[in-house]
Each structure stands twice: as structure tokens, then as C-alpha cells.
Design a protein around this motif. Structure first.
Motif, PDB file in Angstrom:
ATOM      1  N   UNK A  28      -3.979  -7.585  -4.433  1.00  0.00           N
ATOM      2  CA  UNK A  28      -2.623  -7.584  -4.980  1.00  0.00           C
ATOM      3  C   UNK A  28      -1.829  -6.376  -4.499  1.00  0.00           C
ATOM      4  N   UNK A  29      -2.523  -5.253  -4.297  1.00  0.00           N
ATOM      5  CA  UNK A  29      -1.853  -4.017  -3.886  1.00  0.00           C
ATOM      6  C   UNK A  29      -1.299  -4.090  -2.465  1.00  0.00           C
ATOM      7  N   UNK A  30      -1.675  -5.106  -1.711  1.00  0.00           N
ATOM      8  CA  UNK A  30      -1.122  -5.266  -0.365  1.00  0.00           C
ATOM      9  C   UNK A  30       0.367  -5.622  -0.410  1.00  0.00           C
ATOM     10  N   UNK A  31       0.805  -6.198  -1.545  1.00  0.00           N
ATOM     11  CA  UNK A  31       2.201  -6.627  -1.664  1.00  0.00           C
ATOM     12  C   UNK A  31       2.912  -6.049  -2.885  1.00  0.00           C
ATOM     13  N   UNK A  32       2.148  -5.522  -3.855  1.00  0.00           N
ATOM     14  CA  UNK A  32       2.741  -5.103  -5.122  1.00  0.00           C
ATOM     15  C   UNK A  32       2.222  -3.733  -5.545  1.00  0.00           C
ATOM     16  N   UNK A  33       2.908  -3.139  -6.527  1.00  0.00           N
ATOM     17  CA  UNK A  33       2.405  -1.901  -7.129  1.00  0.00           C
ATOM     18  C   UNK A  33       1.421  -2.292  -8.232  1.00  0.00           C
ATOM     19  N   UNK A  34       0.201  -1.789  -8.144  1.00  0.00           N
ATOM     20  CA  UNK A  34      -0.854  -2.147  -9.092  1.00  0.00           C
ATOM     21  C   UNK A  34      -1.445  -0.882  -9.699  1.00  0.00           C
TER      22      UNK A  34
END
Length: 372
Positions: A28-34
């Protein structure tokens, strides 16, 4: 999108749920802030001091009071935590049978944040083999029920859990865990059979913690019957042991005169583990009880490496292993031995397994639907 993932334990704690958090957050961190919110404790209550910097997402260790396993209470001011949660678009609770995650779920609900709750084997704790614990464990099942009621959507990992969760939530999503990309592509650097002098052996591979609930004793007790049909068979057990159970298993193997047919390797590297999968003739997962396996990453890894599996009827295992995709045995050594013999005689073609990239895409879509 700003995503808050909440879990009771995380690295350096090692387990199936912790791996779920790690791989999902990475994708998920490839596209979003997690950001992962977790306790600063291990399941036994030890305080975690080490950070976790080698990752593309943030980790927030909340100072917590440890009372018992899965019974941790945040010791920080609620308004401080609430202020942090306000900054996120979605709150993903991973593991609902925990006071820590329930605390965050209530906060998120009060802040009117969309909530996805991942539930693992609901009501299975009520069948814990130690009956004296069942009244205490009922409390955690109660937390799961309330969590399913309050969450905007519920994620489960197998079909049996799907049917159970539908009784408490109108929005249940069946999204199994994935497998890391390297498991699909890896080419081990070593020859496992050559390293351990197993060139002409039938390798029956166990990859899991050496713990009574993971069932190594079932495999060892099944070996005498297996050896009568396949005298060249050898059981290879890979996995960590934090409670000294390996010593008991070595004594059990010696009792049945199996010292030359059972090999304990302990913890091995990922490279060697994949080499072991590739060398194996059969992968066995003899887990005991309903709650022991919520999904089984070992099953997925075995299928990715095109191996035939033999499992016990633990909930997630019997749900996933359909006729023609593997063999489901009973918990008795006799039944387990018969299934292993059939698997050695007649290997089967494993089903397709999703990567974590594919799974993260499905989870991302659930988030987006909840935010709308």
C-alpha cells in the motif's frame, strides 16, 4: 490516501498476522501514506525498544500496559491518539480479538472514520484445547463480535469465516492473504538435497513453529506407517522453537526409532526455505484446532512452488484445500500417514495463488468504496 493500520503486535514479533501487516503495508505504501499503529510490547509483555526503519511506511509504537496476551491497554492520553487518527482517511483494524485494536476501533468510530476490520477465525477460541481458558477467551470473541457490528466492512480469509461474519456484518469481503513476489520468482542458491545428503529420499516437509498446536507430533507419530510403504521417506522440520518443544520431539522420534528418518533444522534463511520447498515431495501442515490457522501462508507458499500438500481439518486449511488441490487428513497419526502416502503416490496440481500486489489492490478498492 492516508491509511492507518492498527495491529496488536508487529516486528520484531514474528507470526502470520504480523507478516500480513508487513506485506500489506509495504504494498500500500507504494501509492499511499501508511502508518502502522501497534503496541510497544511482545505477546509475552516484554517492551520493544528497537525501531523498524527499513520499510516504506511509518510505525507508531503506542506505550501500552500489558495485562495478558492480546490484553494491552494504551497508556497514552486518548485525545493525543485521537488527534493522530483524525489525520487519516481510513482505519484498518487487523485482528479484532485484542483490547488494543478494539480501543482504536472505538476511537475511529467516535471520529466517524471509515473502518475495515480484518477478522481471524471468529469463535475458534471457544474450541481451545485447554478448556480452562475458554471462559477467559470468550471475552476476546465478544470483542470480535462488537467489532464486526461497528466496522463499516469486514475482511475474512476463508469461506467458513465468510459465512460466520455475515451473521454480524452486512459488508463482508473475502480477501485471502497474498504471497511475496520473490516466492514466485526465486531461484535458490543451494541444492537442498545435496546439502543434507537427501539425494534419494522422499522428503516430507514441515515448515512452521515447532509448537504442539502446529502438530509436529502428529507427523512424527505418522512416520512409522509411512516408512512401511516408503522406507526412503524422511521428515524434515523447519521452523523456530521458543519453548524447547524440539527436544520433546527428538525424544519422541527416538522412542519410535526414527532418529535417522526425522531431521530438525530449526530456523533457516528464506533462500534455504524455498530450496526446501523445491526439494520436497510433499508439504505437510498438521496444525491442531480451529484457531491455529486463520489462513496459512505455508500452504500458499507450497502451492506457489507447485507442491502437493497434506493438511489437517483446521478451519482455514479444510476451507482452502478443495478436492483435487491437496489432501485433508484427520488429526490422528494413522489418518495423517494414509494421506501422506496417497500424496506421495499421486501428486496433484495446486491452484493459483495471489501475490501481495494483487491483494493490496483489492484492499485498496475496499478502502475507496468506504471513503466515498
Amino acid at each position: 490516501m492516508r491509511i492507518a493500520i492498527v495491529a496488536p503486535y508487529f516486528h520484531p514479533v514474528e507470526g502470520g498476522r504480523e507478516r500480513t501487516v508487513l506485506f500489506l503495508a509495504k504494498e500500500l505504501a507504494k501509492k499511499h501514506f501508511v502508518k502502522v499503529f501497534t503496541t510497544d510490547r511482545t505477546p509475552s509483555g516484554d517492551r520493544i525498544k528497537a525501531g523498524f526503519k527499513s520499510c516504506p511506511f511509518s510505525v507508531r509504537r503506542v506505550k501500552s500496559v500489558h495485562i495478558a496476551f492480546r490484553f494491552e491497554i494504551p497508556a497514552e492520553a486518548p485525545d493525543k491518539i485521537a488527534k493522530e487518527i483524525k489525520e487519516f482517511d481510513i482505519v484498518h483494524i487487523i485482528s479484532t480479538d485484542s483490547t488494543f485494536t478494539f480501543y482504536f476501533l472505538i476511537l475511529a468510530k467516535m471520529l466517524e472514520k471509515p473502518i475495515l476490520a480484518t477478522v481471524f477465525t471468529p469463535f475458534a477460541l471457544l474450541k481451545h484445547p485447554r478448556k480452562i481458558l475458554r471462559p477467559f477467551l470468550l471475552f476476546f470473541e465478544f470483542l470480535s463480535v462488537i467489532s464486526m457490528r461497528l466496522a463499516n466492512a469486514v475482511q475474512v480469509k476463508n469461506e467458513i469465516d465468510f459465512e460466520l461474519a455475515r451473521k454480524f456484518s452486512k459488508s463482508v469481503k473475502l480477501v485471502p492473504d497474498g504471497v511475496p513476489e520473490y516466492c514466485f520468482k526465486a531461484k535458490p542458491s543451494l541444492d537442498f538435497r545435496e546439502k543434507y545428503e537427501l539425494k534419494n529420499k522422499k522428503i516430507i516437509l514441515f515448515v512452521n513453529r515447532i509448537h504442539p498446536l502446529k502438530g509436529p507430533q502428529i507427523l512424527i507419530r505418522a512416520m512409522p506407517k509411512i516408512l512401511r510403504t516408503f522406507p526412503e521417506a524422511v521428515a524434515v522440520l523447519i521452523g523456530p522453537d521458543s519453548n524447547g518443544y524440539t527436544t520433546k520431539m527428538e525424544k519422541l522420534a527416538a522412542k519410535f526409532n526414527l532418529s535417522d528418518s526425522v531431521l530438525f533444522l530449526g530456523f533457516v534463511s528464506e533462500d534455504e526455505k524455498i530450496a526446501a520447498y523445491d526439494a520436497a515431495d510433499v508439504i505437510v501442515i498438521p496444525s491442531v484446532g480451529e484457531f491455529t490457522e486463520a489462513f496459512s501462508i505455508v500452504l500458499s507458499e507450497a502451492w506457489v512452488r507447485k507442491k502437493t500438500v497434506v493438511v489437517t481439518p483446521s478451519r482455514a486449511l479444510k476451507s482452502r484445500v478443495k478436492p483435487g488441490t491437496g489432501y485433508v487428513a484427520g488429526y490422528e497419526p494413522e489418518s495423517f500417514a494414509e494421506a501422506v502416502i496417497r500424496a506421495l503416490e499421486k501428486p496433484v496440481e495446486p491452484p493459483k495463488v495471489s501475490s501481495w500486489s494483487e491483494v493490496a489492490g483489492r484492499i485498496e478498492q475496499i478502502y475507496l468504496n468506504l471513503i466515498k
